[in-house]
Design a protein around this motif. Structure first.
Motif, PDB file in Angstrom:
ATOM      1  N   SER A 102      35.595  43.164  47.317  1.00 47.00           N
ATOM      2  CA  SER A 102      36.633  42.225  46.878  1.00 47.00           C
ATOM      3  C   SER A 102      36.041  41.132  45.998  1.00 47.00           C
ATOM      4  O   SER A 102      36.675  40.696  45.019  1.00 47.00           O
ATOM      5  CB  SER A 102      37.329  41.595  48.092  1.00 47.00           C
ATOM      6  OG  SER A 102      37.959  42.576  48.871  1.00 47.00           O
ATOM      7  N   ALA A 106      37.230  40.219  42.272  1.00 51.57           N
ATOM      8  CA  ALA A 106      37.614  38.853  41.908  1.00 51.57           C
ATOM      9  C   ALA A 106      36.771  38.339  40.746  1.00 51.57           C
ATOM     10  O   ALA A 106      37.279  37.658  39.848  1.00 51.57           O
ATOM     11  CB  ALA A 106      37.473  37.933  43.118  1.00 51.57           C
ATOM     12  N   CYS A 109      38.023  39.738  37.510  1.00 51.22           N
ATOM     13  CA  CYS A 109      39.230  39.021  37.086  1.00 51.22           C
ATOM     14  C   CYS A 109      38.868  37.659  36.505  1.00 51.22           C
ATOM     15  O   CYS A 109      39.447  37.229  35.502  1.00 51.22           O
ATOM     16  CB  CYS A 109      40.180  38.846  38.274  1.00 51.22           C
ATOM     17  SG  CYS A 109      40.860  40.398  38.896  1.00 51.22           S
ATOM     18  N   VAL A 206      44.390  37.741  43.693  1.00 54.62           N
ATOM     19  CA  VAL A 206      43.634  38.982  43.943  1.00 54.62           C
ATOM     20  C   VAL A 206      43.671  39.384  45.411  1.00 54.62           C
ATOM     21  O   VAL A 206      43.963  40.543  45.749  1.00 54.62           O
ATOM     22  CB  VAL A 206      42.173  38.829  43.471  1.00 54.62           C
ATOM     23  CG1 VAL A 206      41.356  40.067  43.827  1.00 54.62           C
ATOM     24  CG2 VAL A 206      42.122  38.596  41.961  1.00 54.62           C
TER      25      VAL A 206
END
Length: 239
Positions: A102, A106, A109, A206
């Motif tokens: 994750s 992130a 992004c 996210v």
């Protein structure tokens, strides 16, 4: 995914996007800039006025100190891990891998956000630099400080702990987030909004799609059988 979960995701996305665009573009006016400026100069003036505070800020902004936040996260994680049986420990290991995945998502992004913002110690003239005042190789400036990476990683950890271990775990993690996000802000390497807007808005968008949908559960469930259970089973003592 239930309709209730979808509503939560949409609301969290709206909140994250609204938070980001309440700040973007980061012009030198408006509420967020005035707050950023006030917070920066409050701490920056203290660096020259209070020697003990200056050395404290210098110490907590040493590169090596970054590992302390990681240690605290590990301790919180281990406090739950140690009470699990072998299957539970394997599941927690897989949750840890999901956290790392994750964080990578992130970060990707984050790299797509069209913002390149220097830290306040670079933006403003004639400021106190804790590295010069202390003579220590401490982190006090950045050519691109938005969003706050440390804050983002700590929030991701906090969000996972909330989903899989409840509010008590989340409260502990949130305390770690606040305490260990402050050093860079006090030293001037980050603006307050690098964390309060940048880190928070990215995580809201996210993580809502990863944790409120079956995505994280499916990833963890897919990974579990691939991790040998014997790794987490204490070896029997020879008689």
């Amino acid at each position: 995914m239930t309709a209730k979960a979808l509503v939560k995701i949409i609301l969290l996305n709206i909140l994250g996007i609204a938070l980001f665009f309440s700040w973007y573009p980061p012009e030198t006016q408006g509420f967020w800039f005035q707050l950023d400026k006030s917070v920066f100069y409050f701490f920056n003036n203290l660096l020259s006025e209070n020697k003990a505070f200056m050395y404290l800020v210098a110490f907590v902004n040493l590169r090596a100190f970054d590992s302390v936040a990681f240690i605290f996260m590990l301790l919180i994680f281990y406090s739950y891990y140690r009470h699990c049986n072998a299957q539970g420990k394997r599941r927690m290991f897989c949750i840890g891998i999901a956290m790392l995945a994750s964080a990578v998502i992130a970060k990707q992004c984050d790299m797509e956000i069209p913002v390149e913002r220097p830290s306040p110690t670079v933006f403003f003239d004639n400021v106190n630099l804790v590295s010069q005042l202390s003579g220590w190789p401490t982190k006090d400036r950045s050519g691109d400080s938005f969003p706050g990476d440390h804050g983002m990683m700590l929030l991701i950890f906090s969000a996972y702990m909330l989903k899989y271990f409840g509010r008590a775990a989340f409260g502990k993690c949130l305390a770690v987030f606040v305490v260990f996000s402050l050093p860079r802000i006090m030293g001037g390497a980050h603006w307050l909004t690098d964390v309060a807007v940048g880190s928070v808005s990215i995580v809201l968008v996210v993580l809502s799609w990863l944790l409120l949908t079956p995505a994280s559960d499916k990833f963890i469930g897919w990974l579990e059988p691939k991790v040998p259970l014997k790794i987490f089973t204490p070896s029997e003592r020879k008689k």
